[in-house]
Design an enzyme around this catalytic site. Sequence first.
Site, PDB file in Angstrom:
ATOM      1  N   SER A  39     -19.743  35.889  25.950  1.00 31.58           N
ATOM      2  CA  SER A  39     -21.163  36.102  25.647  1.00 31.58           C
ATOM      3  C   SER A  39     -21.884  34.783  25.409  1.00 31.58           C
ATOM      4  CB  SER A  39     -21.305  37.004  24.420  1.00 31.58           C
ATOM      5  OG  SER A  39     -20.841  38.303  24.683  1.00 31.58           O
ATOM      6  N   ARG A  69     -24.372  51.155  37.044  1.00 35.41           N
ATOM      7  CA  ARG A  69     -24.658  50.980  35.623  1.00 35.41           C
ATOM      8  C   ARG A  69     -26.164  51.120  35.347  1.00 35.41           C
ATOM      9  NH1 ARG A  69     -20.880  46.360  33.089  1.00 35.41           N
ATOM     10  NH2 ARG A  69     -21.594  47.447  31.207  1.00 35.41           N
ATOM     11  N   GLN A 112     -27.544  43.056  25.165  1.00 38.02           N
ATOM     12  CA  GLN A 112     -27.979  42.674  26.511  1.00 38.02           C
ATOM     13  C   GLN A 112     -29.441  43.020  26.751  1.00 38.02           C
ATOM     14  OE1 GLN A 112     -25.391  44.271  29.505  1.00 38.02           O
ATOM     15  NE2 GLN A 112     -23.584  43.179  28.777  1.00 38.02           N
ATOM     16  N   ASP A 125     -16.784  46.169  22.773  1.00 40.96           N
ATOM     17  CA  ASP A 125     -16.002  45.648  23.886  1.00 40.96           C
ATOM     18  C   ASP A 125     -14.496  45.671  23.624  1.00 40.96           C
ATOM     19  OD1 ASP A 125     -18.151  45.148  25.547  1.00 40.96           O
ATOM     20  OD2 ASP A 125     -18.445  43.112  24.802  1.00 40.96           O
TER      21      ASP A 125
END
Length: 430
Positions: free
Chosen positions: A24, A125, A170, A319
């Site tokens: 990230s 997605r 995000q 995650d």
Amino acid sequence: MSTQTISKRLTPLTGIYRPEGDKSLSHRALLFAALAEGKSTIRRFLIGGVTKAMLQCLADLGVAWELDEATHTLVVHGVGLKGFKSPAAPLYCGNSATTFRLLAGAIAGAGIACTLDGSEGLRKRPMGRIVEPLSILGAEIEDNHGCAPLVFKPATMGSVNYVLPVASAQVKSCLILAALSGNSPSAIIEPGPSRDHTERMLASMGARVKSFSEGYGVVILPQECPLRPLDIELAGDISSAAFLMVAATLVPGSDFRLERVGVNPTRTGIIDALRAMGAKITLENEGLMAGEPIADIRVQSATLTGTSIEGDLVVRMIDEFPAFMIAAAMATGETRVRDAAELRTKESDRIAMMTAQLKAVGVDMDETPDGFVIRGTGRIPGGAMVKAHGDHRVAMSMALAGLVAETPVTIEGFEMLNESFPDFPKVLEL
């Protein structure tokens, strides 16, 4: 597509490993350096499939960079918030939703014509979650029924006050990047916590991005001065470290150390969850690196019991669930996870994919609409062929299953781990 057979590890996991730079942080440092004006230097940059996609996209946008793969040092020559050039062809983001969503915000803010696209998996997605608020900000975007590709037309940013339906770093980061080029302040409100790497890093570069004093969200003021270049070393990736934490917990006799790992409190849910199950995890030598909390993590083997995960803890370990599911399978008793429907929108439907693979190796579990139930027995029978389904974390999780299973586990698509953790086989001596 490669296969790899993993057999039970008979020796303890010991020694010291320093994970490469956080995925990230690598994504953000690279993109934010491109949006600054001047030369940035980023050390311990993660070199993997996902970051290579961002590198290529930025090159196509007219950003120059040099990467020393031997030292993992990246130099980026920033062009400023408005300095991107319209690319001659669609930008290909591969399988990286982070690349896609963060670039979408930067491209909207730059006001250029551009098409963002990606792999077949990425096209599935959900991107409507960024199209709607970006359109309110002033972006002109054509989407494909809420999915990629996205076609951007030149536009000028205004402002937005937007409530995210689901906490998402995000989406939040995408909107922050677009709002920096707005004509008045914007506010983004979240229903819960999400990782705050973007706010921390941009603030260090001179951006006026402030978190709410109460509740969850940020206020973004238009950027009046150029963003300052970066000169940073990145903290180790806790998402990669999670697989080694689970391995050291489950392999008897292990005593393993992970050095200089990022322990941002928005990312340490996996540590809290494993500790709740009885894991022996301690943080040592805590400090700061480029504004991010870091620590050495010591993990000793332990016997685990089932637990329950829900609410804000889900977001703080979103995650790491594939690795966590292996720990839950090897625990004694029931582990129940709720409020995790977001797992169905990752590189794969991680609830469905992990449930299918774990059942194949003999784990007693069921999926639910927003989570799963694992009835752990302290053992994994193994003895099956499983599939990564194009998901790096599924590949590594099933390798962990093979590491502790009674009979070998063969993984099809094992090479997917190169997307985020190329050193994984070497560290675990697979």
